[in-house]
Design a protein around this motif. Structure first.
Motif, PDB file in Angstrom:
ATOM      1  N   GLU A 103       0.828  -1.208   0.000  1.00 56.64           N
ATOM      2  CA  GLU A 103       0.000   0.000   0.000  1.00 56.64           C
ATOM      3  C   GLU A 103       0.864   1.261   0.000  1.00 56.64           C
ATOM      4  O   GLU A 103       0.463   2.292  -0.536  1.00 56.64           O
ATOM      5  CB  GLU A 103      -0.913  -0.003   1.223  1.00 56.64           C
ATOM      6  CG  GLU A 103      -1.993  -1.094   1.179  1.00 56.64           C
ATOM      7  CD  GLU A 103      -2.916  -1.023   2.377  1.00 56.64           C
ATOM      8  OE1 GLU A 103      -2.605  -0.248   3.308  1.00 56.64           O
ATOM      9  OE2 GLU A 103      -3.936  -1.733   2.388  1.00 56.64           O
ATOM     10  N   GLN A 162       1.301   0.221 -12.143  1.00 56.98           N
ATOM     11  CA  GLN A 162       0.250   0.809 -11.309  1.00 56.98           C
ATOM     12  C   GLN A 162      -1.052   0.026 -11.422  1.00 56.98           C
ATOM     13  O   GLN A 162      -1.776  -0.144 -10.436  1.00 56.98           O
ATOM     14  CB  GLN A 162       0.029   2.265 -11.709  1.00 56.98           C
ATOM     15  CG  GLN A 162       1.190   3.189 -11.347  1.00 56.98           C
ATOM     16  CD  GLN A 162       1.035   4.574 -11.937  1.00 56.98           C
ATOM     17  OE1 GLN A 162      -0.003   4.909 -12.508  1.00 56.98           O
ATOM     18  NE2 GLN A 162       2.071   5.401 -11.809  1.00 56.98           N
ATOM     19  N   ARG A 163      -1.344  -0.469 -12.615  1.00 54.85           N
ATOM     20  CA  ARG A 163      -2.566  -1.258 -12.808  1.00 54.85           C
ATOM     21  C   ARG A 163      -2.521  -2.525 -11.964  1.00 54.85           C
ATOM     22  O   ARG A 163      -3.524  -2.916 -11.353  1.00 54.85           O
ATOM     23  CB  ARG A 163      -2.729  -1.606 -14.276  1.00 54.85           C
ATOM     24  CG  ARG A 163      -3.902  -2.535 -14.575  1.00 54.85           C
ATOM     25  CD  ARG A 163      -4.052  -2.767 -16.063  1.00 54.85           C
ATOM     26  NE  ARG A 163      -5.008  -3.821 -16.351  1.00 54.85           N
ATOM     27  CZ  ARG A 163      -5.308  -4.249 -17.578  1.00 54.85           C
ATOM     28  NH1 ARG A 163      -4.736  -3.677 -18.630  1.00 54.85           N
ATOM     29  NH2 ARG A 163      -6.179  -5.217 -17.753  1.00 54.85           N
ATOM     30  N   THR A 200      -2.502  -2.004  -7.625  1.00 54.78           N
ATOM     31  CA  THR A 200      -3.613  -1.309  -6.969  1.00 54.78           C
ATOM     32  C   THR A 200      -3.891  -1.949  -5.611  1.00 54.78           C
ATOM     33  O   THR A 200      -4.121  -3.165  -5.542  1.00 54.78           O
ATOM     34  CB  THR A 200      -4.887  -1.377  -7.829  1.00 54.78           C
ATOM     35  OG1 THR A 200      -4.617  -0.809  -9.115  1.00 54.78           O
ATOM     36  CG2 THR A 200      -6.028  -0.634  -7.157  1.00 54.78           C
ATOM     37  N   THR A 223      -6.206  -5.276  -4.507  1.00 58.49           N
ATOM     38  CA  THR A 223      -6.399  -6.193  -5.632  1.00 58.49           C
ATOM     39  C   THR A 223      -6.359  -7.638  -5.140  1.00 58.49           C
ATOM     40  O   THR A 223      -5.460  -8.023  -4.380  1.00 58.49           O
ATOM     41  CB  THR A 223      -5.302  -5.982  -6.693  1.00 58.49           C
ATOM     42  OG1 THR A 223      -5.397  -4.666  -7.210  1.00 58.49           O
ATOM     43  CG2 THR A 223      -5.442  -6.992  -7.822  1.00 58.49           C
TER      44      THR A 223
END
Length: 345
Positions: free
Chosen positions: A279, A323-324, A327, A330
């Motif tokens: 995070e 970045q995808r 996340t 996820t």
């Protein structure tokens, strides 16, 4: 130099026992030892670019550099490693051009010697990038039984997948040859991606996926991921020390927010990848990363390293892609689906 090349070839299942490479490396390492002994470091402005764009070659260079350090008792800097990578990368590229060829079948009317002339012209134009395996004088064939990656034809063949055929003019102009070269390159790239995607499905375990955990330090992340691998029977007790030793040689972080820690040995019980999404950014070798992929490979599956490692890093070379995947929150299913989608892109 021959001894180190031989060891590297056996370890990574690559063929770099090449006399031209040995000679070039011999001259370079001689100068490297002189510079290191005199305390006169050299700068390589391409160092970061080589690491980012050619991770497998960089990894081979690190292995080579480690043996140079042991043999000559001198330090080998990141810049020097990148120079070694240039030598090794050039050798592998020449080898790849010779061995990773696309097979091509040519359809051309049988008119005097036109079919023979065009076949020779095409083979000469393609060089080592592809080979002409057959020449047909009619498009009336059972193409499902023709063992060729691409069909070069002057007329569109019904029911043959568009990606497998290249429609050209009857006389093979320079424009046609340029189109064929582009199709050959696309076919090679497509084949490589498909192999990597298939193999990644086998490597990324649900039990080795972690998202939003409390780990915030590099060594803490590595320790917990290694422990997870040990719990699944992937690696032995020595793996943690091997991964940390590899990090000491050169950080496995990439400027796009990704780190791919791994050992320099391939003695895992089986090949696997452990993933961690943080995070908060993790300080890692001068960079900040949020996605960590710990990689372990078994010696009997060294081809996975060659085919997956490079493809995975290249796929994640853009920050938007990292970045995808990174996340927060996820879950495993979404992570795998996104990774497969990016690999197919």
């Amino acid at each position: 130099m021959r001894t180190i090349c031989r060891e590297l070839s056996k370890h990574y299942l690559v063929d770099i026992e090449d006399e031209a490479l040995v000679a070039g490396l011999g001259l370079h390492i001689r100068n490297l030892v002189v510079r290191a002994s005199a305390g006169r470091p050299v700068s390589n402005p391409l160092a970061a670019q080589i690491k980012q764009a050619h991770p497998l070659v960089h990894e081979l260079a690190i292995y080579f550099a480690q043996h140079v350090e042991l043999a000559f008792d001198v330090p080998v800097s990141e810049d020097e490693i990148s120079f070694i990578a240039l030598h090794i990368g050039g050798c592998l590229e020449r080898q790849r051009e010779r061995m990773d060829q696309t097979s091509v079948a040519l359809v051309v009317p049988k008119y005097y010697r036109m079919h023979e002339d065009q076949s020779k012209a095409l083979a000469m134009s393609l060089g080592d990038r592809a080979r002409v395996v057959a020449t047909y004088t009619s498009a009336d064939q059972d193409w499902s039984r023709v063992d060729a990656d691409l069909i070069i034809t002057p007329i569109e063949i019904p029911h043959l997948h568009p990606a497998r055929q290249v429609v050209v003019s009857p006389l093979l102009t320079q424009h046609d040859l340029d189109t064929i070269h582009g199709a050959v390159q696309a076919a090679r790239r497509r084949s490589s991606w498909l192999r990597a995607v298939h193999q990644l499905r086998q490597l990324v375990d649900r039990e080795l996926f972690f998202s939003g955990g409390p780990w915030r330090e590099r060594d803490e992340v590595i320790t917990h991921l290694v422990a997870a691998m040990q719990a699944q029977g992937v690696v032995g007790d020595a793996f943690l020390g091997q991964v940390l030793e590899r990090e000491a040689m050169s950080p496995t972080s990439f400027s796009k927010g990704l780190a791919v820690p791994h050992a320099m040995t391939m003695d895992a019980h089986r090949s696997a990848i452990a993933a961690y999404i943080s995070e908060a950014p993790i300080a890692w070798g001068g960079s900040e990363v949020k996605l960590v992929l710990l990689v372990a490979f078994n010696a009997d599956e060294r081809r996975l390293f060659r085919e997956v490692f490079d493809q995975m890093i290249v796929t994640l070379s853009e920050s938007s892609r990292v970045q995808r995947l990174a996340t927060p929150g996820t879950d495993y299913e979404t992570f795998i689906a996104d990774l497969m989608d990016l690999m197919d892109a």
